[in-house]
Design an enzyme around this catalytic site. Sequence first.
Site, mmCIF file in Angstrom:
data_model
loop_
_atom_site.group_PDB
_atom_site.id
_atom_site.type_symbol
_atom_site.label_atom_id
_atom_site.label_comp_id
_atom_site.label_asym_id
_atom_site.label_seq_id
_atom_site.Cartn_x
_atom_site.Cartn_y
_atom_site.Cartn_z
ATOM 1 N N GLY A 1 26.592 9.099 -3.576
ATOM 2 C CA GLY A 1 26.862 10.489 -3.228
ATOM 3 C C GLY A 1 25.819 11.433 -3.779
ATOM 4 N N ASN A 2 25.110 11.003 -4.853
ATOM 5 C CA ASN A 2 24.007 11.794 -5.395
ATOM 6 C C ASN A 2 22.740 11.669 -4.551
ATOM 7 O OD1 ASN A 2 25.277 11.387 -8.569
ATOM 8 N ND2 ASN A 2 24.341 13.343 -8.017
ATOM 9 N N SER A 3 22.673 10.640 -3.713
ATOM 10 C CA SER A 3 21.458 10.385 -2.938
ATOM 11 C C SER A 3 21.045 11.603 -2.133
ATOM 12 C CB SER A 3 21.680 9.208 -1.988
ATOM 13 O OG SER A 3 21.862 8.015 -2.696
ATOM 14 N N HIS B 1 18.579 7.159 4.166
ATOM 15 C CA HIS B 1 19.774 6.317 4.228
ATOM 16 C C HIS B 1 21.063 7.121 4.236
ATOM 17 C CE1 HIS B 1 19.720 6.617 -0.300
ATOM 18 N NE2 HIS B 1 21.025 6.610 -0.117
ATOM 19 N N LEU C 1 -5.722 0.363 3.500
ATOM 20 C CA LEU C 1 -6.928 -0.300 3.024
ATOM 21 C C LEU C 1 -7.062 -1.686 3.642
ATOM 22 C CD1 LEU C 1 -9.342 0.071 1.125
ATOM 23 C CD2 LEU C 1 -7.945 -0.878 -0.720
ATOM 24 N N GLY C 2 -5.941 -2.418 3.734
ATOM 25 C CA GLY C 2 -5.969 -3.735 4.377
ATOM 26 C C GLY C 2 -6.248 -4.880 3.443
ATOM 27 N N VAL C 3 -5.672 -4.834 2.219
ATOM 28 C CA VAL C 3 -5.823 -5.941 1.280
ATOM 29 C C VAL C 3 -4.458 -6.317 0.720
ATOM 30 C CG1 VAL C 3 -8.182 -5.384 0.572
ATOM 31 C CG2 VAL C 3 -6.265 -4.342 -0.640
ATOM 32 N N ASP D 1 12.171 6.720 2.499
ATOM 33 C CA ASP D 1 13.590 7.078 2.403
ATOM 34 C C ASP D 1 13.785 8.595 2.368
ATOM 35 O OD1 ASP D 1 16.314 6.569 2.373
ATOM 36 O OD2 ASP D 1 16.435 6.442 0.199
ATOM 37 N N ILE E 1 -2.876 -7.647 -2.796
ATOM 38 C CA ILE E 1 -3.349 -7.575 -4.175
ATOM 39 C C ILE E 1 -2.322 -8.168 -5.129
ATOM 40 C CG2 ILE E 1 -4.851 -5.570 -3.846
ATOM 41 C CD1 ILE E 1 -2.547 -3.808 -4.845
#
EC number: 3.4.21.107
Length: 476
Positions: free
Chosen positions: A215-217, A114, A272-274, A144, A276
């Site tokens: 600004g810390n990002s 970002h 995995l395709g679940v 990110d 949960i």
Amino acid sequence: MSFMQRTVSTVPFLLLVLLFAAPLQARSLPDFTELVEQNAPAVVNISTRQQQSIRRQMERFNIPDIPENSPFGELLRRFFGEHGFDLPDQEREQRSLGSGFIISPDGFILTNNHVVAGADEIIVRMNDRREFSARVIGSDERSDIALIKIEAEDLPVVKTGSAEKLKVGEWVLAIGTPFGFDHSVTAGIVSAKGRNLPSENYVPFIQTDVAINPGNSGGPLINLDGEVVGVNSQIYSRSGGFMGLSFAIPIEVAMNVAEQLKSKGRVSRGWLGVLIQDVTRDLAESFGMQHPQGALVARVLPDSPASKAGLQVGDVILSYNGTKLKSSSDLPPLVGASPIDRPVAVTVQRGGRTLEVMVQIGELPPEDAIELAESHAPKVMSNRLGLMVSDLSREQRSELAVPPYQGVMVDSVTGEAPRIAGIQEGDVILMINERKIESVQQFNQLVAELPANKTVAVLVHRRSGPIFLALRMPAE
């Protein structure tokens, strides 16, 4: 010995204790100066510039009323059309600030996605005030993380450590550019590990109370050994500023993403395709579990690795590849970090038994590709629960994406037990007490056979997705 004599003789002893205690207390607090001197040269300020086009809404130049035979009218119509014209869009320059750190002497830099997303120009400023123009090698919105590059040699680099070895309560510090103040240093402790945020389930965030602000990002989170253990990424705030809840991406996740971006320009994750959910205390009781644990499977996506391996709705995944799951949030990061097309052992509880299922992990498809492959005279009947349910029509199944030959529609809720459990009108009941529901008649028969005061799991389908509810059967 008089009181005065005892007091005077005690004073030197107290002074001696205080003199020894002061250095011990001072030594118990960390000295960050060496860590800052060691790491600051490899931390950079990142400023970006982006041209944004702003559409001017409801702004239009209209031709004024001019006499029909006036030469000015003909002139205006020739240039501006019969009815005038829309004013052009405005161009506005947007600037932003962030942080990053150098991971190789030849100029590769880690930061947040970002920070650089959509930027037309990226300027990297070093600790010694040198400036470089940077280009984006690759970025991953899901984690990110972005990898950028400047053209330079023999640059200072950070030393990477291990987020897995971090302990809650351990001291950490951050270096970054909050509000544009270059190379600001803040410190705190690790508040928690393995946090899952709504924005991303595949990153087990490190939570700290280190002061992080805009600004810390993209800046580094550093342990007392001078090693980078995370990339500062997000804060929780109601005011927009620091409120004691900061989140960093573990360095293992960030470096894995960087390596993939560098080698192939994109990031692959295990799938995995679940769908949960957590196992609550009441659901644990209904499944015969001693205490809540694991990830409860609410849906198995068709043609997914889970479907091909035989995982079922109602399975409770207890461990994944040898790692026990305390809650459902533990599963996505483990799956995402799994090698693709490799078998993984998944331990599940099903029907009171513990089974081990081998799953060939697939590659996580794009979000827009993760979809379910899924005679209007419904029969309405009531039952001992006080639920009016009906069979689903073909149109309802299609609209709600309900699996074929499964489920009944809740038309009204009059009983106290289903209301307390959270069952609502419009819910589609797919399963009760680990039995699939195929029709109204079968549902009412199952309900009639369930013993009084027993807590059972009910799987309902809603527009927001499937969810298990814990239903305590009423007394006879």
